[in-house]
Design a protein around this motif. Structure first.
Motif, PDB file in Angstrom:
ATOM      1  N   LYS A  15      44.670 -34.414  26.291  1.00 22.27           N
ATOM      2  CA  LYS A  15      45.079 -35.716  25.765  1.00 22.27           C
ATOM      3  C   LYS A  15      44.157 -36.223  24.667  1.00 22.27           C
ATOM      4  CE  LYS A  15      47.335 -37.428  29.930  1.00 22.27           C
ATOM      5  NZ  LYS A  15      48.651 -37.683  29.378  1.00 22.27           N
ATOM      6  N   VAL A  16      42.870 -35.871  24.712  1.00 20.26           N
ATOM      7  CA  VAL A  16      41.889 -36.466  23.810  1.00 20.26           C
ATOM      8  C   VAL A  16      41.413 -35.498  22.731  1.00 20.26           C
ATOM      9  CG1 VAL A  16      39.586 -37.476  23.691  1.00 20.26           C
ATOM     10  CG2 VAL A  16      41.088 -38.070  25.582  1.00 20.26           C
ATOM     11  N   ALA A  17      40.943 -34.336  23.127  1.00 21.60           N
ATOM     12  CA  ALA A  17      40.178 -33.497  22.206  1.00 21.60           C
ATOM     13  C   ALA A  17      40.993 -32.444  21.469  1.00 21.60           C
ATOM     14  CB  ALA A  17      39.051 -32.805  22.968  1.00 21.60           C
ATOM     15  N   LYS A  18      42.018 -31.930  22.068  1.00 13.55           N
ATOM     16  CA  LYS A  18      42.728 -30.799  21.468  1.00 13.55           C
ATOM     17  C   LYS A  18      43.273 -31.133  20.086  1.00 13.55           C
ATOM     18  CE  LYS A  18      45.741 -27.064  22.788  1.00 13.55           C
ATOM     19  NZ  LYS A  18      46.662 -26.537  23.778  1.00 13.55           N
ATOM     20  N   ASP A  19      43.895 -32.283  19.931  1.00 12.85           N
ATOM     21  CA  ASP A  19      44.434 -32.675  18.630  1.00 12.85           C
ATOM     22  C   ASP A  19      43.325 -32.893  17.600  1.00 12.85           C
ATOM     23  OD1 ASP A  19      47.015 -32.535  19.585  1.00 12.85           O
ATOM     24  OD2 ASP A  19      47.172 -34.694  19.984  1.00 12.85           O
ATOM     25  N   VAL A  20      42.176 -33.400  18.053  1.00 14.99           N
ATOM     26  CA  VAL A  20      41.046 -33.606  17.141  1.00 14.99           C
ATOM     27  C   VAL A  20      40.535 -32.259  16.631  1.00 14.99           C
ATOM     28  CG1 VAL A  20      38.694 -34.504  16.937  1.00 14.99           C
ATOM     29  CG2 VAL A  20      40.394 -35.780  18.242  1.00 14.99           C
ATOM     30  N   VAL A  21      40.415 -31.286  17.517  1.00 14.54           N
ATOM     31  CA  VAL A  21      39.956 -29.954  17.121  1.00 14.54           C
ATOM     32  C   VAL A  21      40.973 -29.301  16.188  1.00 14.54           C
ATOM     33  CG1 VAL A  21      39.371 -27.633  17.928  1.00 14.54           C
ATOM     34  CG2 VAL A  21      38.581 -29.631  19.196  1.00 14.54           C
ATOM     35  N   ASP A  22      42.240 -29.398  16.519  1.00 15.08           N
ATOM     36  CA  ASP A  22      43.274 -28.811  15.657  1.00 15.08           C
ATOM     37  C   ASP A  22      43.215 -29.413  14.253  1.00 15.08           C
ATOM     38  OD1 ASP A  22      44.270 -27.052  17.578  1.00 15.08           O
ATOM     39  OD2 ASP A  22      45.734 -28.509  18.319  1.00 15.08           O
ATOM     40  N   ALA A  23      43.028 -30.721  14.176  1.00 13.63           N
ATOM     41  CA  ALA A  23      42.937 -31.375  12.874  1.00 13.63           C
ATOM     42  C   ALA A  23      41.676 -30.942  12.133  1.00 13.63           C
ATOM     43  CB  ALA A  23      42.962 -32.894  13.046  1.00 13.63           C
ATOM     44  N   ALA A  24      40.560 -30.818  12.849  1.00 17.19           N
ATOM     45  CA  ALA A  24      39.310 -30.388  12.219  1.00 17.19           C
ATOM     46  C   ALA A  24      39.440 -28.975  11.661  1.00 17.19           C
ATOM     47  CB  ALA A  24      38.162 -30.467  13.220  1.00 17.19           C
ATOM     48  N   VAL A  25      40.111 -28.113  12.377  1.00 16.08           N
ATOM     49  CA  VAL A  25      40.339 -26.750  11.902  1.00 16.08           C
ATOM     50  C   VAL A  25      41.195 -26.760  10.635  1.00 16.08           C
ATOM     51  CG1 VAL A  25      41.515 -24.584  12.490  1.00 16.08           C
ATOM     52  CG2 VAL A  25      39.998 -25.660  14.143  1.00 16.08           C
ATOM     53  N   ASP A  26      42.063 -27.749  10.532  1.00 18.58           N
ATOM     54  CA  ASP A  26      42.911 -27.882   9.338  1.00 18.58           C
ATOM     55  C   ASP A  26      42.195 -28.603   8.189  1.00 18.58           C
ATOM     56  OD1 ASP A  26      45.027 -26.572  10.530  1.00 18.58           O
ATOM     57  OD2 ASP A  26      45.973 -28.414  11.248  1.00 18.58           O
ATOM     58  N   GLY A  27      40.933 -28.980   8.393  1.00 23.11           N
ATOM     59  CA  GLY A  27      40.142 -29.563   7.314  1.00 23.11           C
ATOM     60  C   GLY A  27      39.917 -31.058   7.382  1.00 23.11           C
ATOM     61  N   TYR A  28      40.373 -31.702   8.432  1.00 24.04           N
ATOM     62  CA  TYR A  28      40.182 -33.140   8.578  1.00 24.04           C
ATOM     63  C   TYR A  28      38.914 -33.426   9.376  1.00 24.04           C
ATOM     64  CZ  TYR A  28      44.973 -33.560   6.980  1.00 24.04           C
ATOM     65  OH  TYR A  28      46.115 -33.479   6.237  1.00 24.04           O
ATOM     66  N   ASN A  29      38.315 -34.587   9.157  1.00 23.51           N
ATOM     67  CA  ASN A  29      37.177 -35.016   9.962  1.00 23.51           C
ATOM     68  C   ASN A  29      37.677 -35.492  11.314  1.00 23.51           C
ATOM     69  OD1 ASN A  29      35.305 -34.588   7.904  1.00 23.51           O
ATOM     70  ND2 ASN A  29      35.660 -36.616   7.050  1.00 23.51           N
ATOM     71  N   GLY A  30      36.861 -35.310  12.336  1.00 27.11           N
ATOM     72  CA  GLY A  30      37.254 -35.758  13.662  1.00 27.11           C
ATOM     73  C   GLY A  30      36.058 -36.171  14.488  1.00 27.11           C
ATOM     74  N   THR A  31      36.239 -37.166  15.322  1.00 29.18           N
ATOM     75  CA  THR A  31      35.183 -37.655  16.206  1.00 29.18           C
ATOM     76  C   THR A  31      35.769 -37.912  17.581  1.00 29.18           C
ATOM     77  OG1 THR A  31      34.061 -38.745  14.368  1.00 29.18           O
ATOM     78  CG2 THR A  31      33.494 -39.484  16.580  1.00 29.18           C
ATOM     79  N   ILE A  32      35.028 -37.503  18.582  1.00 28.94           N
ATOM     80  CA  ILE A  32      35.368 -37.838  19.957  1.00 28.94           C
ATOM     81  C   ILE A  32      34.218 -38.692  20.462  1.00 28.94           C
ATOM     82  CG2 ILE A  32      35.836 -36.966  22.267  1.00 28.94           C
ATOM     83  CD1 ILE A  32      36.711 -34.324  20.844  1.00 28.94           C
ATOM     84  N   PHE A  33      34.505 -39.910  20.817  1.00 26.49           N
ATOM     85  CA  PHE A  33      33.491 -40.905  21.134  1.00 26.49           C
ATOM     86  C   PHE A  33      33.753 -41.470  22.517  1.00 26.49           C
ATOM     87  CE2 PHE A  33      31.707 -45.203  20.858  1.00 26.49           C
ATOM     88  CZ  PHE A  33      30.448 -44.937  20.329  1.00 26.49           C
ATOM     89  N   ALA A  34      32.745 -41.451  23.375  1.00 25.98           N
ATOM     90  CA  ALA A  34      32.887 -42.016  24.722  1.00 25.98           C
ATOM     91  C   ALA A  34      32.078 -43.305  24.801  1.00 25.98           C
ATOM     92  CB  ALA A  34      32.395 -41.022  25.763  1.00 25.98           C
ATOM     93  N   TYR A  35      32.690 -44.346  25.279  1.00 25.62           N
ATOM     94  CA  TYR A  35      31.981 -45.604  25.460  1.00 25.62           C
ATOM     95  C   TYR A  35      32.459 -46.261  26.739  1.00 25.62           C
ATOM     96  CZ  TYR A  35      36.174 -48.031  23.859  1.00 25.62           C
ATOM     97  OH  TYR A  35      37.451 -48.504  23.742  1.00 25.62           O
ATOM     98  N   GLY A  36      31.661 -47.160  27.233  1.00 23.36           N
ATOM     99  CA  GLY A  36      32.047 -47.879  28.432  1.00 23.36           C
ATOM    100  C   GLY A  36      30.839 -48.391  29.186  1.00 23.36           C
ATOM    101  N   GLN A  37      31.110 -49.001  30.282  1.00 24.60           N
ATOM    102  CA  GLN A  37      30.091 -49.609  31.120  1.00 24.60           C
ATOM    103  C   GLN A  37      29.166 -48.537  31.701  1.00 24.60           C
ATOM    104  OE1 GLN A  37      31.829 -52.068  34.106  1.00 24.60           O
ATOM    105  NE2 GLN A  37      29.891 -52.515  35.127  1.00 24.60           N
ATOM    106  N   THR A  38      27.922 -48.917  31.941  1.00 25.53           N
ATOM    107  CA  THR A  38      26.967 -48.019  32.572  1.00 25.53           C
ATOM    108  C   THR A  38      27.540 -47.529  33.901  1.00 25.53           C
ATOM    109  OG1 THR A  38      25.114 -49.185  31.573  1.00 25.53           O
ATOM    110  CG2 THR A  38      24.625 -47.854  33.522  1.00 25.53           C
ATOM    111  N   GLY A  39      27.445 -46.208  34.107  1.00 29.57           N
ATOM    112  CA  GLY A  39      27.916 -45.628  35.354  1.00 29.57           C
ATOM    113  C   GLY A  39      29.410 -45.381  35.414  1.00 29.57           C
ATOM    114  N   SER A  40      30.092 -45.507  34.288  1.00 29.49           N
ATOM    115  CA  SER A  40      31.549 -45.362  34.312  1.00 29.49           C
ATOM    116  C   SER A  40      32.029 -43.919  34.154  1.00 29.49           C
ATOM    117  CB  SER A  40      32.183 -46.238  33.220  1.00 29.49           C
ATOM    118  OG  SER A  40      31.767 -45.816  31.939  1.00 29.49           O
ATOM    119  N   GLY A  41      31.102 -42.975  33.866  1.00 33.87           N
ATOM    120  CA  GLY A  41      31.487 -41.571  33.806  1.00 33.87           C
ATOM    121  C   GLY A  41      31.566 -40.975  32.412  1.00 33.87           C
ATOM    122  N   LYS A  42      30.951 -41.614  31.441  1.00 34.44           N
ATOM    123  CA  LYS A  42      30.999 -41.103  30.059  1.00 34.44           C
ATOM    124  C   LYS A  42      30.351 -39.729  29.950  1.00 34.44           C
ATOM    125  CE  LYS A  42      28.728 -44.675  28.708  1.00 34.44           C
ATOM    126  NZ  LYS A  42      28.610 -45.420  29.949  1.00 34.44           N
TER     127      LYS A  42
END
Length: 75
Positions: A15-42
């Motif tokens: 759901k999150v990373a596969k499309d970003v990697v596919d786009a990066a392979v095609d030459g686009y920039n991509g970022t996967i960023f995790a944020y949230g409350q302390t202890g939430s599982g980032k």
């Protein structure tokens, strides 16, 4: 198997990373960023919690997928 928001780790990757990697392979920039409350599982979501494939997070799955693409598509 650890679930995050009701999804297995592989589902999070799909759901999150596969499309970003596919786009990066095609030459686009991509970022996967995790944020949230302390202890939430980032960190767990990004790195995983075990040596088994089921326990791997987004980063190891992304690296494996990149090498898979390099091997199959010759990138």
């Amino acid at each position: 198997i650890k679930y995050l928001n009701g999804y297995k780790a592989i589902e999070n990757f799909d759901k999150v990373a596969k499309d970003v990697v596919d786009a990066a392979v095609d030459g686009y920039n991509g970022t996967i960023f995790a944020y949230g409350q302390t202890g939430s599982g980032k960190t767990y979501t990004m790195t995983g919690g075990g040596e088994t494939e089921d326990g791997q997070g987004i980063i190891p799955r992304t690296l494996r997928y990149i090498f898979y693409l390099a091997e199959t598509k010759g990138i």
